[in-house]
Design an enzyme around this catalytic site. Sequence first.
Site, PDB file in Angstrom:
ATOM      1  N   TYR A 180     -30.766 100.203 -42.668  1.00 36.53           N
ATOM      2  CA  TYR A 180     -29.697 100.061 -43.356  1.00 36.53           C
ATOM      3  C   TYR A 180     -29.515 101.167 -44.625  1.00 36.53           C
ATOM      4  O   TYR A 180     -28.430 101.710 -44.937  1.00 36.53           O
ATOM      5  CB  TYR A 180     -29.568  98.647 -44.018  1.00 36.53           C
ATOM      6  CG  TYR A 180     -28.281  98.461 -45.053  1.00 36.53           C
ATOM      7  CD1 TYR A 180     -26.887  98.625 -44.331  1.00 36.53           C
ATOM      8  CD2 TYR A 180     -28.272  98.176 -46.158  1.00 36.53           C
ATOM      9  CE1 TYR A 180     -25.845  98.295 -45.274  1.00 36.53           C
ATOM     10  CE2 TYR A 180     -27.242  98.008 -46.962  1.00 36.53           C
ATOM     11  CZ  TYR A 180     -25.918  98.064 -46.643  1.00 36.53           C
ATOM     12  OH  TYR A 180     -24.878  98.082 -47.407  1.00 36.53           O
TER      13      TYR A 180
ATOM     14  N   TYR B 210     -13.314  96.687 -50.248  1.00 38.80           N
ATOM     15  CA  TYR B 210     -13.998  95.302 -51.081  1.00 38.80           C
ATOM     16  C   TYR B 210     -13.092  94.403 -51.601  1.00 38.80           C
ATOM     17  O   TYR B 210     -11.927  94.231 -50.800  1.00 38.80           O
ATOM     18  CB  TYR B 210     -14.850  95.981 -52.207  1.00 38.80           C
ATOM     19  CG  TYR B 210     -15.876  97.074 -51.795  1.00 38.80           C
ATOM     20  CD1 TYR B 210     -16.721  96.894 -50.681  1.00 38.80           C
ATOM     21  CD2 TYR B 210     -15.659  98.308 -52.481  1.00 38.80           C
ATOM     22  CE1 TYR B 210     -17.614  98.036 -50.350  1.00 38.80           C
ATOM     23  CE2 TYR B 210     -16.450  99.421 -52.223  1.00 38.80           C
ATOM     24  CZ  TYR B 210     -17.707  99.063 -51.121  1.00 38.80           C
ATOM     25  OH  TYR B 210     -18.381 100.181 -50.962  1.00 38.80           O
TER      26      TYR B 210
ATOM     27  N   LYS C  68     -20.860 101.885 -42.517  1.00 38.81           N
ATOM     28  CA  LYS C  68     -20.661 100.343 -41.849  1.00 38.81           C
ATOM     29  C   LYS C  68     -19.714 100.414 -40.836  1.00 38.81           C
ATOM     30  O   LYS C  68     -19.873  99.693 -39.802  1.00 38.81           O
ATOM     31  CB  LYS C  68     -20.278  99.347 -42.892  1.00 38.81           C
ATOM     32  CG  LYS C  68     -21.246  99.134 -44.127  1.00 38.81           C
ATOM     33  CD  LYS C  68     -20.560  97.908 -45.240  1.00 38.81           C
ATOM     34  CE  LYS C  68     -21.452  98.182 -46.534  1.00 38.81           C
ATOM     35  NZ  LYS C  68     -20.943  97.207 -47.637  1.00 38.81           N
TER      36      LYS C  68
ATOM     37  N   VAL D  67     -19.682 103.785 -52.390  1.00 34.70           N
ATOM     38  CA  VAL D  67     -19.841 103.854 -54.008  1.00 34.70           C
ATOM     39  C   VAL D  67     -20.521 105.222 -54.188  1.00 34.70           C
ATOM     40  O   VAL D  67     -20.525 105.670 -55.319  1.00 34.70           O
ATOM     41  CB  VAL D  67     -20.934 102.890 -54.431  1.00 34.70           C
ATOM     42  CG1 VAL D  67     -20.229 101.347 -54.523  1.00 34.70           C
ATOM     43  CG2 VAL D  67     -22.173 102.924 -53.908  1.00 34.70           C
TER      44      VAL D  67
ATOM     45  N   SER E 194     -21.334 102.756 -48.114  1.00 33.06           N
ATOM     46  CA  SER E 194     -20.610 101.844 -47.227  1.00 33.06           C
ATOM     47  C   SER E 194     -19.765 102.010 -46.128  1.00 33.06           C
ATOM     48  O   SER E 194     -19.336 101.387 -45.260  1.00 33.06           O
ATOM     49  CB  SER E 194     -20.001 100.766 -48.170  1.00 33.06           C
ATOM     50  OG  SER E 194     -20.735  99.836 -48.748  1.00 33.06           O
TER      51      SER E 194
END
Length: 337
Positions: A221, A273, A100, A291, A97
């Site tokens: 992605y 998160y 992103k 993660v 992530s």
Amino acid sequence: MKNNSFLFSAKGICTAAFLSLNTIVYAQKTADISTISEKTLNTILEKNRAYYTQGKVADYIPELGKMDAKAIAFSVVDKNGKIFNTGDVSKKFTMQSISKIISLMVAVNEKGEAHIFDKMGYFGSDKPFNHFSNLETTGKPLNPMMNAGAILTTSLISGDGEKPFLKILDMVRYITKNQTIEYNKSVYESEKATGHRNRGMFYIMKNSGLISGNEDQLDNYFKQCSIELTAEDLAKIGYFFANQCVRFDGDAAYKNTDMAKLVESQMLTAGMYEFSGEYSRTVGLPSKSGVGGGITVSVPGKIGIGVFSPSLDQHGNSLAGYHMILDLAKQYGLSIF
């Protein structure tokens, strides 16, 4: 009157003494940021190494489950671009992530912020990163840091096939000044084979008209999440956004204060998160976790921090990584609040 004057004078002296004492105590609690060294980082790392025993390596993507839970690394790029490393600094892991924030930068550079955020929100969330949130009601992702928003962001980058992914990869290589960075094909295949929730989000957004392309866009992605780097690379990324999108070596080709503010605000609001609110209270710095066990941190106008430890807490954040960042932030008074 004399007694009252004495009382007021005494109160004034006591107040001044109290404030001075507070100043001294505060000064004792925070160290000069210029004194950060590898010894400093190593002391913090060793103090927090054992936290890996309280977490779990991500295994919902089978390839990630193969990571060594004991691996740990800590890196800082100081204001002058000097790099300090300790621990398993040569250990590579996937961005997940953390990618992103790079795809957001690429998409906004191409299409503009208004175009991107017309299709999603700036909201935080109390839901996990892979939650469908309000996709089935409003049809729009909450933010570009949750999976749905990130999938949409990548789909908005121009180009056919894997061109959008290659733009993200090139930007990661530029920011880190590391042309050897590649994506891990085994992790990519593993993510693609098990990414059914992400596929569901993709098709809900396709159904609502937010996405018009095919699964090549979803593959991009999965590939960006599979980009491999080190804790040092993460520290360089943190430095980049902390310093108006200027690279650690002073290269200002992408200098953009507004872009840095956008990315940092998203990191602070949703980068950790559903733990982001509590993290803002304890650490108080724009950060993005993945993660794969990495966290990148921006100390606005100052330094970049990168940590790695693949054993995660219930939110999907590195346990030892969080505690290393927390200790560094406290020791040097780094919180923006």
